[in-house]
Motif scaffolding. Sequence first.
Motif, PDB file in Angstrom:
ATOM      1  N   CYS A  33       4.784   5.329  -7.970  1.00 37.05           N
ATOM      2  CA  CYS A  33       3.649   5.809  -7.192  1.00 37.05           C
ATOM      3  C   CYS A  33       2.748   4.643  -6.796  1.00 37.05           C
ATOM      4  O   CYS A  33       2.045   4.731  -5.788  1.00 37.05           O
ATOM      5  CB  CYS A  33       2.883   6.871  -7.962  1.00 37.05           C
ATOM      6  SG  CYS A  33       2.161   6.280  -9.486  1.00 37.05           S
ATOM      7  N   MET A  34       2.762   3.538  -7.537  1.00 33.05           N
ATOM      8  CA  MET A  34       1.951   2.377  -7.162  1.00 33.05           C
ATOM      9  C   MET A  34       2.422   1.766  -5.850  1.00 33.05           C
ATOM     10  O   MET A  34       1.617   1.335  -5.037  1.00 33.05           O
ATOM     11  CB  MET A  34       1.962   1.326  -8.259  1.00 33.05           C
ATOM     12  CG  MET A  34       1.125   1.693  -9.435  1.00 33.05           C
ATOM     13  SD  MET A  34       0.843   0.251 -10.442  1.00 33.05           S
ATOM     14  CE  MET A  34       0.042   1.032 -11.824  1.00 33.05           C
ATOM     15  N   VAL A  35       3.726   1.744  -5.648  1.00 35.68           N
ATOM     16  CA  VAL A  35       4.265   1.219  -4.392  1.00 35.68           C
ATOM     17  C   VAL A  35       3.884   2.150  -3.246  1.00 35.68           C
ATOM     18  O   VAL A  35       3.434   1.693  -2.190  1.00 35.68           O
ATOM     19  CB  VAL A  35       5.795   1.039  -4.478  1.00 35.68           C
ATOM     20  CG1 VAL A  35       6.350   0.591  -3.143  1.00 35.68           C
ATOM     21  CG2 VAL A  35       6.160   0.055  -5.570  1.00 35.68           C
ATOM     22  N   SER A  36       4.019   3.452  -3.465  1.00 34.44           N
ATOM     23  CA  SER A  36       3.655   4.425  -2.430  1.00 34.44           C
ATOM     24  C   SER A  36       2.173   4.343  -2.112  1.00 34.44           C
ATOM     25  O   SER A  36       1.780   4.396  -0.938  1.00 34.44           O
ATOM     26  CB  SER A  36       4.011   5.839  -2.874  1.00 34.44           C
ATOM     27  OG  SER A  36       5.380   5.939  -3.139  1.00 34.44           O
ATOM     28  N   LEU A  37       1.341   4.222  -3.132  1.00 40.15           N
ATOM     29  CA  LEU A  37      -0.095   4.102  -2.927  1.00 40.15           C
ATOM     30  C   LEU A  37      -0.424   2.836  -2.152  1.00 40.15           C
ATOM     31  O   LEU A  37      -1.267   2.851  -1.245  1.00 40.15           O
ATOM     32  CB  LEU A  37      -0.821   4.106  -4.272  1.00 40.15           C
ATOM     33  CG  LEU A  37      -2.332   3.898  -4.223  1.00 40.15           C
ATOM     34  CD1 LEU A  37      -3.000   5.020  -3.453  1.00 40.15           C
ATOM     35  CD2 LEU A  37      -2.882   3.801  -5.624  1.00 40.15           C
ATOM     36  N   ASN A  38       0.256   1.743  -2.459  1.00 41.47           N
ATOM     37  CA  ASN A  38      -0.013   0.496  -1.753  1.00 41.47           C
ATOM     38  C   ASN A  38       0.411   0.593  -0.295  1.00 41.47           C
ATOM     39  O   ASN A  38      -0.277   0.065   0.578  1.00 41.47           O
ATOM     40  CB  ASN A  38       0.679  -0.673  -2.436  1.00 41.47           C
ATOM     41  CG  ASN A  38       0.190  -1.982  -1.880  1.00 41.47           C
ATOM     42  OD1 ASN A  38       0.755  -2.510  -0.930  1.00 41.47           O
ATOM     43  ND2 ASN A  38      -0.883  -2.489  -2.451  1.00 41.47           N
ATOM     44  N   ILE A  39       1.505   1.260  -0.017  1.00 44.14           N
ATOM     45  CA  ILE A  39       1.925   1.450   1.376  1.00 44.14           C
ATOM     46  C   ILE A  39       0.861   2.241   2.127  1.00 44.14           C
ATOM     47  O   ILE A  39       0.484   1.889   3.252  1.00 44.14           O
ATOM     48  CB  ILE A  39       3.301   2.137   1.442  1.00 44.14           C
ATOM     49  CG1 ILE A  39       4.384   1.177   0.947  1.00 44.14           C
ATOM     50  CG2 ILE A  39       3.605   2.612   2.857  1.00 44.14           C
ATOM     51  CD1 ILE A  39       5.736   1.820   0.747  1.00 44.14           C
ATOM     52  N   LEU A  40       0.361   3.302   1.510  1.00 48.61           N
ATOM     53  CA  LEU A  40      -0.684   4.111   2.131  1.00 48.61           C
ATOM     54  C   LEU A  40      -1.952   3.287   2.367  1.00 48.61           C
ATOM     55  O   LEU A  40      -2.539   3.327   3.462  1.00 48.61           O
ATOM     56  CB  LEU A  40      -0.988   5.330   1.263  1.00 48.61           C
ATOM     57  CG  LEU A  40      -2.109   6.229   1.759  1.00 48.61           C
ATOM     58  CD1 LEU A  40      -1.702   6.909   3.059  1.00 48.61           C
ATOM     59  CD2 LEU A  40      -2.454   7.252   0.705  1.00 48.61           C
ATOM     60  N   LEU A  41      -2.383   2.532   1.364  1.00 47.37           N
ATOM     61  CA  LEU A  41      -3.583   1.704   1.513  1.00 47.37           C
ATOM     62  C   LEU A  41      -3.402   0.633   2.580  1.00 47.37           C
ATOM     63  O   LEU A  41      -4.336   0.331   3.328  1.00 47.37           O
ATOM     64  CB  LEU A  41      -3.945   1.054   0.175  1.00 47.37           C
ATOM     65  CG  LEU A  41      -4.515   1.988  -0.878  1.00 47.37           C
ATOM     66  CD1 LEU A  41      -4.600   1.272  -2.222  1.00 47.37           C
ATOM     67  CD2 LEU A  41      -5.858   2.526  -0.459  1.00 47.37           C
ATOM     68  N   THR A  42      -2.215   0.058   2.665  1.00 45.70           N
ATOM     69  CA  THR A  42      -1.951  -0.962   3.674  1.00 45.70           C
ATOM     70  C   THR A  42      -1.965  -0.355   5.074  1.00 45.70           C
ATOM     71  O   THR A  42      -2.454  -0.980   6.020  1.00 45.70           O
ATOM     72  CB  THR A  42      -0.619  -1.669   3.396  1.00 45.70           C
ATOM     73  OG1 THR A  42      -0.658  -2.227   2.079  1.00 45.70           O
ATOM     74  CG2 THR A  42      -0.363  -2.782   4.391  1.00 45.70           C
ATOM     75  N   LEU A  43      -1.454   0.858   5.205  1.00 48.46           N
ATOM     76  CA  LEU A  43      -1.496   1.523   6.505  1.00 48.46           C
ATOM     77  C   LEU A  43      -2.920   1.892   6.915  1.00 48.46           C
ATOM     78  O   LEU A  43      -3.264   1.861   8.099  1.00 48.46           O
ATOM     79  CB  LEU A  43      -0.618   2.778   6.487  1.00 48.46           C
ATOM     80  CG  LEU A  43       0.884   2.536   6.423  1.00 48.46           C
ATOM     81  CD1 LEU A  43       1.636   3.847   6.288  1.00 48.46           C
ATOM     82  CD2 LEU A  43       1.365   1.782   7.657  1.00 48.46           C
TER      83      LEU A  43
END
Length: 66
Positions: A33-43
């Motif tokens: 979920c940390m990778v998914s959260l980082n993708i969302l934050l980067t977007l």
Amino acid sequence: MGFDPAGKCLLFIMAVLLPPVAVYLARDKVCSCMVSLNILLTLLGWIPGVIHAFIVICCCSDYQSH
């Protein structure tokens, strides 16, 4: 994995360039979920993604010494 200062330094450089990739590598290639959260934050914005990547590398990375 043991403590590797050079590897951690490269992760910080990667965090500035591609934050989700840095989080993916810091978590020892575990898609979490940390990778998914980082993708969302980067977007949502590059800066939140970079800040999150730095936090993951500093606190939650598998590069920590045990």
